[in-house]
Each structure stands twice: as structure tokens, then as C-alpha cells.
Motif scaffolding. Sequence first.
Motif, PDB file in Angstrom:
ATOM      1  N   PRO A 388       0.948  -1.216   0.021  1.00 56.55           N
ATOM      2  CA  PRO A 388      -0.090  -0.095   0.129  1.00 56.55           C
ATOM      3  C   PRO A 388       0.962   1.414  -0.010  1.00 56.55           C
ATOM      4  N   GLY A 389       0.284   2.311  -0.580  1.00 54.69           N
ATOM      5  CA  GLY A 389       1.288   3.509  -0.572  1.00 54.69           C
ATOM      6  C   GLY A 389       1.660   3.965  -2.091  1.00 54.69           C
ATOM      7  N   GLU A 390       2.322   4.757  -1.964  1.00 53.99           N
ATOM      8  CA  GLU A 390       3.098   5.561  -3.296  1.00 53.99           C
ATOM      9  C   GLU A 390       4.073   4.585  -4.104  1.00 53.99           C
ATOM     10  N   GLY A 391       3.881   4.459  -5.217  1.00 53.09           N
ATOM     11  CA  GLY A 391       4.997   3.766  -5.981  1.00 53.09           C
ATOM     12  C   GLY A 391       4.528   2.300  -6.224  1.00 53.09           C
ATOM     13  N   MET A 392       5.254   1.650  -7.099  1.00 52.63           N
ATOM     14  CA  MET A 392       5.028   0.262  -7.279  1.00 52.63           C
ATOM     15  C   MET A 392       6.207  -0.582  -6.753  1.00 52.63           C
ATOM     16  N   ASN A 393       5.823  -0.654  -5.226  1.00 52.49           N
ATOM     17  CA  ASN A 393       6.976  -1.691  -4.380  1.00 52.49           C
ATOM     18  C   ASN A 393       6.203  -2.748  -3.874  1.00 52.49           C
ATOM     19  N   LEU A 394       6.910  -4.088  -4.540  1.00 54.20           N
ATOM     20  CA  LEU A 394       6.498  -5.246  -4.307  1.00 54.20           C
ATOM     21  C   LEU A 394       6.837  -6.056  -2.749  1.00 54.20           C
ATOM     22  N   SER A 395       5.960  -6.828  -2.560  1.00 59.21           N
ATOM     23  CA  SER A 395       6.157  -7.399  -1.079  1.00 59.21           C
ATOM     24  C   SER A 395       5.599  -8.808  -1.312  1.00 59.21           C
ATOM     25  N   SER A 396       6.353  -9.629  -0.467  1.00 61.94           N
ATOM     26  CA  SER A 396       5.791 -11.273  -0.515  1.00 61.94           C
ATOM     27  C   SER A 396       4.638 -11.228   0.339  1.00 61.94           C
ATOM     28  N   VAL A 397       3.593 -11.941  -0.259  1.00 61.32           N
ATOM     29  CA  VAL A 397       2.441 -12.236   0.636  1.00 61.32           C
ATOM     30  C   VAL A 397       2.015 -13.842   0.340  1.00 61.32           C
ATOM     31  N   HIS A 398       1.178 -14.228   1.283  1.00 60.67           N
ATOM     32  CA  HIS A 398       0.923 -15.665   1.029  1.00 60.67           C
ATOM     33  C   HIS A 398      -0.440 -16.153   1.005  1.00 60.67           C
ATOM     34  N   LEU A 399      -1.066 -17.009   0.449  1.00 56.73           N
ATOM     35  CA  LEU A 399      -2.298 -17.636   0.672  1.00 56.73           C
ATOM     36  C   LEU A 399      -2.105 -19.061   1.551  1.00 56.73           C
ATOM     37  N   ASP A 400      -2.877 -19.042   2.501  1.00 57.84           N
ATOM     38  CA  ASP A 400      -2.810 -20.179   3.241  1.00 57.84           C
ATOM     39  C   ASP A 400      -4.125 -21.269   3.195  1.00 57.84           C
ATOM     40  N   LEU A 401      -3.593 -22.498   3.276  1.00 56.35           N
ATOM     41  CA  LEU A 401      -4.836 -23.577   3.587  1.00 56.35           C
ATOM     42  C   LEU A 401      -4.476 -24.297   4.651  1.00 56.35           C
ATOM     43  N   ALA A 402      -4.833 -23.823   5.868  1.00 52.63           N
ATOM     44  CA  ALA A 402      -4.702 -24.297   7.181  1.00 52.63           C
ATOM     45  C   ALA A 402      -5.809 -25.662   7.480  1.00 52.63           C
ATOM     46  N   PHE A 403      -5.376 -26.582   7.495  1.00 49.91           N
ATOM     47  CA  PHE A 403      -6.544 -27.474   7.318  1.00 49.91           C
ATOM     48  C   PHE A 403      -7.595 -27.450   8.609  1.00 49.91           C
ATOM     49  N   ASP A 404      -7.039 -27.515   9.700  1.00 49.40           N
ATOM     50  CA  ASP A 404      -7.634 -27.474  11.036  1.00 49.40           C
ATOM     51  C   ASP A 404      -8.752 -26.356  10.977  1.00 49.40           C
ATOM     52  N   GLN A 405      -8.439 -25.243  10.318  1.00 42.14           N
ATOM     53  CA  GLN A 405      -9.280 -24.124  10.390  1.00 42.14           C
ATOM     54  C   GLN A 405     -10.280 -24.075   9.180  1.00 42.14           C
ATOM     55  N   PHE A 406      -9.881 -24.712   8.011  1.00 43.42           N
ATOM     56  CA  PHE A 406     -10.884 -24.712   6.940  1.00 43.42           C
ATOM     57  C   PHE A 406     -11.822 -25.745   6.990  1.00 43.42           C
ATOM     58  N   PHE A 407     -11.410 -27.186   7.450  1.00 43.70           N
ATOM     59  CA  PHE A 407     -12.442 -28.334   7.510  1.00 43.70           C
ATOM     60  C   PHE A 407     -12.767 -28.337   8.937  1.00 43.70           C
ATOM     61  N   LYS A 408     -14.031 -28.532   9.157  1.00 38.62           N
ATOM     62  CA  LYS A 408     -14.637 -28.815  10.543  1.00 38.62           C
ATOM     63  C   LYS A 408     -14.318 -30.080  10.924  1.00 38.62           C
TER      64      LYS A 408
END
Length: 485
Positions: A388-408
Motif C-alpha cells: 500500500p502507498g505510493e510507488g510500485m513496491n512489491l512485497s511477498s504475501v501468501h495464501l494459506d490452507l490451514a486444514f484445521d481451520q478450513f475443515f470442520k
Amino acid sequence: MQTDSSFTFVLFGGTGDLSMRKILPALYEAHRAGMLAASGKIVAVARHEEDRDGYLRWVNEHVKAHVAKSGVDENAWTSFIARIEYVKLDLGNAEDFVKLRDALQDLPGTRVFYLATGPSLFVPICRALASVGLNEHARIVLEKPLGYDLRSSNAINDAVGEIFAEEQIYRIDHYLGKEPVQNLLALRFGNALFEPLWRREWVESIQITIAEELGVEARGDFYDNTGALRDMVQNHLLQLLSIVAMEPPHSMDSDSVRDEKLRVLRALKPIDPRDISKVAVRGQYHAGVIRGTSVPAYATEPGVKTDSATETFVALKVEIENWRWAGVPFFLRTGKRLADRVAEIVVNFRAVPHSALGASALRAGANRLVIRLQPNETIRLYCLAKKPGEGMNLSSVHLDLAFDQFFKEGQMEAYQRLLLDVINGRLALFVRRDEQEAAWKWVEPILNEWAASGKPKPYAAGTWGPAAASAMLAQHDTCWLEEEN
């Protein structure tokens, strides 16, 4: 979902550590979840002078501590131990196997013989079972290690194969029962997103790590004659590699899956003994500190020779000679007394060929998939996003599949899944003999070279192993995941 039919589960080594920590807790969890046929029985076999009540007291004392974090449901526990019988058996006494046959005669369903014993007992037990006719309409489960090298492995398989057909033999590797390993198959073969990228054009390197904080504990005598290459690489790590690298099977039946794994193992680039120092690192832990606690050197552990040359750490660079993976390095690593307990698969995708967004989009590891097997079972996809903010500055992000949270639903432990598969006659997650032979053939040049060479490289307990393991990856302009972080 309940098992398809009734069964009698015969547990050799019924008072042993593996039975107490893994097998009986897994059977209890399956029972509590309603996944075992109501008529199914468990018969523990050991040489201890106990009656059934004495054995159940032993089980109460040693098993309850190892069940799931949710604790013991006393009603379920009471009905579970009602399934258990005990037979005192001396392997050297043929009459005891007659008593075992008589004890099993009126018990229901398919017979499963689980050999939670040392491999030296596999053949005598199988021959004794055959001598009283207990090898018919039965399944036999063999724990690792299955042999010391290719020759001894073949000797055991030959002898067991004379008594049980291949489809009756279940060679267990508990890593194949872990939920993220199963999800790796779903991820690859159930999603159009990943399968086109799962090849040399888009993958730069792959790391597979199984690291332990623990030392050899009470297994010094066994471990000093085995080492990390035999104990972990020949089975667990090569099995994980074959799952990661296999071609899509035409179905998920047992032979289709294992055929594809075998093709990977047979495509491993042979190790030239002259190149072993470049592609294989072995280490042995010295005294150090782990989480604030001082721990001793391997050579001072009980049961270990003071001048031992046994490796407690292995790092390997592996190549697969086929169209999908030619030129992609696979880095395998395992060790004891390392900085953390973790098992994970890291798929590093190639950087974009050209970036209008700056150099950060071209760095190695900008896009990666991390499949964590333990301690927390997750799948994490890393990619780049704009800060977020001015300029095209990139940062590493991640998408998680945490099984104990997603599946009941609660996750199924590896041993629970595998034991249910044995009871139901499903072989896909067990190692076939030809897979095992291919793995032994590949590791033998390393074993032979190390047997003829000097001692392993030292590393301090609580670190990530010898510096040479990091240097091996540096030659390929990469590093282990924790070094980048």
C-alpha cells in the motif's frame, strides 16, 4: 465411515514403544470416530508374562498419554479396550503359535498381522504363522527398516514372499499417510492451476526436509548401526520425492499410483562414486544447545560407539532424468538435533522472464509453494503483491490452507489412515517391493562410499547441520528456506 468388514488385528510387539505411542492410539481414534466394524477385535501379542487384565492395565498406563489433544473419552475408551485380547507368545516356541491359532479361530473377519518388531524377527514370525496355517486369507504389515541394504532387503522380501503374496504385504511408511501428502495429490491432479506449472519449464528447484530436534534417545544401539541415510532417506524422503515428481496416474487404484512412483525412482540419476562429495553431505551432531537446554554429542549418547562414523545428518542433491524434471535439482535433507522439528516440501518456481515492476519480481523464491507436513499441517502459496502507498513496491504475501481451520472435521493421523487402509485392503499408500528395490539401488553407492571414507562433518546441536549443506545449494544460486527468512 465404518470399515467395510469385520477384522482381527493381531499386534506383534504389543507391549513395545511403537504400539503404545502410535498403533493403539490410532486404533482408539478410529474406534472413537465409529470407523471400526463393531465386531472387530485386537489381539496383542508379546512375550511378557501377563494375563488380559494385566495387559489392559499396561495399556491404560502407557497409551492414554498418546491419544489426540482432545483427550480420552472414557466411554469410548471402555468400549475400545473391550475389543482387546492378549496372547503371551515366545517366538522360539512352536507350541505358542498353535495357541495363537486357537485363540484366533473363533474371532471374526480378515486377519491383519502387524509386525511392530525388529526386522530380524519378520521372517521367523512369518514362517511360524505359515506353520500353523495363519498365512491364508490374511494381511501382513511390515515396519521399517526392511533390511540394512539391498541384499538384506531382498532376503527378507524373498522369505516373506514365499509365505505371503505381494498383495497381502503392506510395507508401511507413515509419511505417505499424512494429510498434506494426500492433499498434494489433490492439489496437483485436481486443479488446472498447478498441473501446467509442475515441470522443468516453471520449477527452479524443490526442497524436501525432515528435521528433528530430538537425538537418538533410547535407540543408540539401533541407530549407530543404521544412520540417517538408511533410517530416513531410503524410505521417507525418496517416497515423498516420488509423490512430488510422479506423473498423473490414470486412476487412484493402488497399482496405478505405485507404478508412477516406481517410474520416478527408476529415473533417478545414478550417483557416480567420484561425485558423491559434490552431491551428498553427511554430518554428525556434537554437543550444543536446543531451546536453552544443553544436549550431548552423538558419540556420548548411550549405546553409541565413542569413535562412531554414523551420520545423523544427510543432505543430497538429486536429479530425475525424464522429460518433466530434467535439469531441476531436488534437495533432500534430514537430521537429528537440528534447530527445529519440521517436515516440509518447498517448490520454488522460476522468476518471471522479464519484469517491468523492478528487480524484486525477478528474485529467486518470489513464487513458491510450501507444503508443511509437521508440526502444523498447512499448504502456503507465496506470491508478490503491491505494498500500500505510493510507488510500485512489491512485497511477498501468501495464501494459506490451514486444514484445521478450513475443515470442520478433525484431521486423521497418518497411522489411523494407514491402519484403516490395511483393514480395508487398500494398498495405494504402501510401498511395493519393486519401489523398495529401486530406492536401495540408488542409495547403495552412497552407503558404500561413506563406509570406505572418513568421518561425517561435525555440526553443533541446535543448528541446521554442516555448512557444507548450505554450500551445496549455493552452487545453484539458492538456499534452504530458513536461511532466506
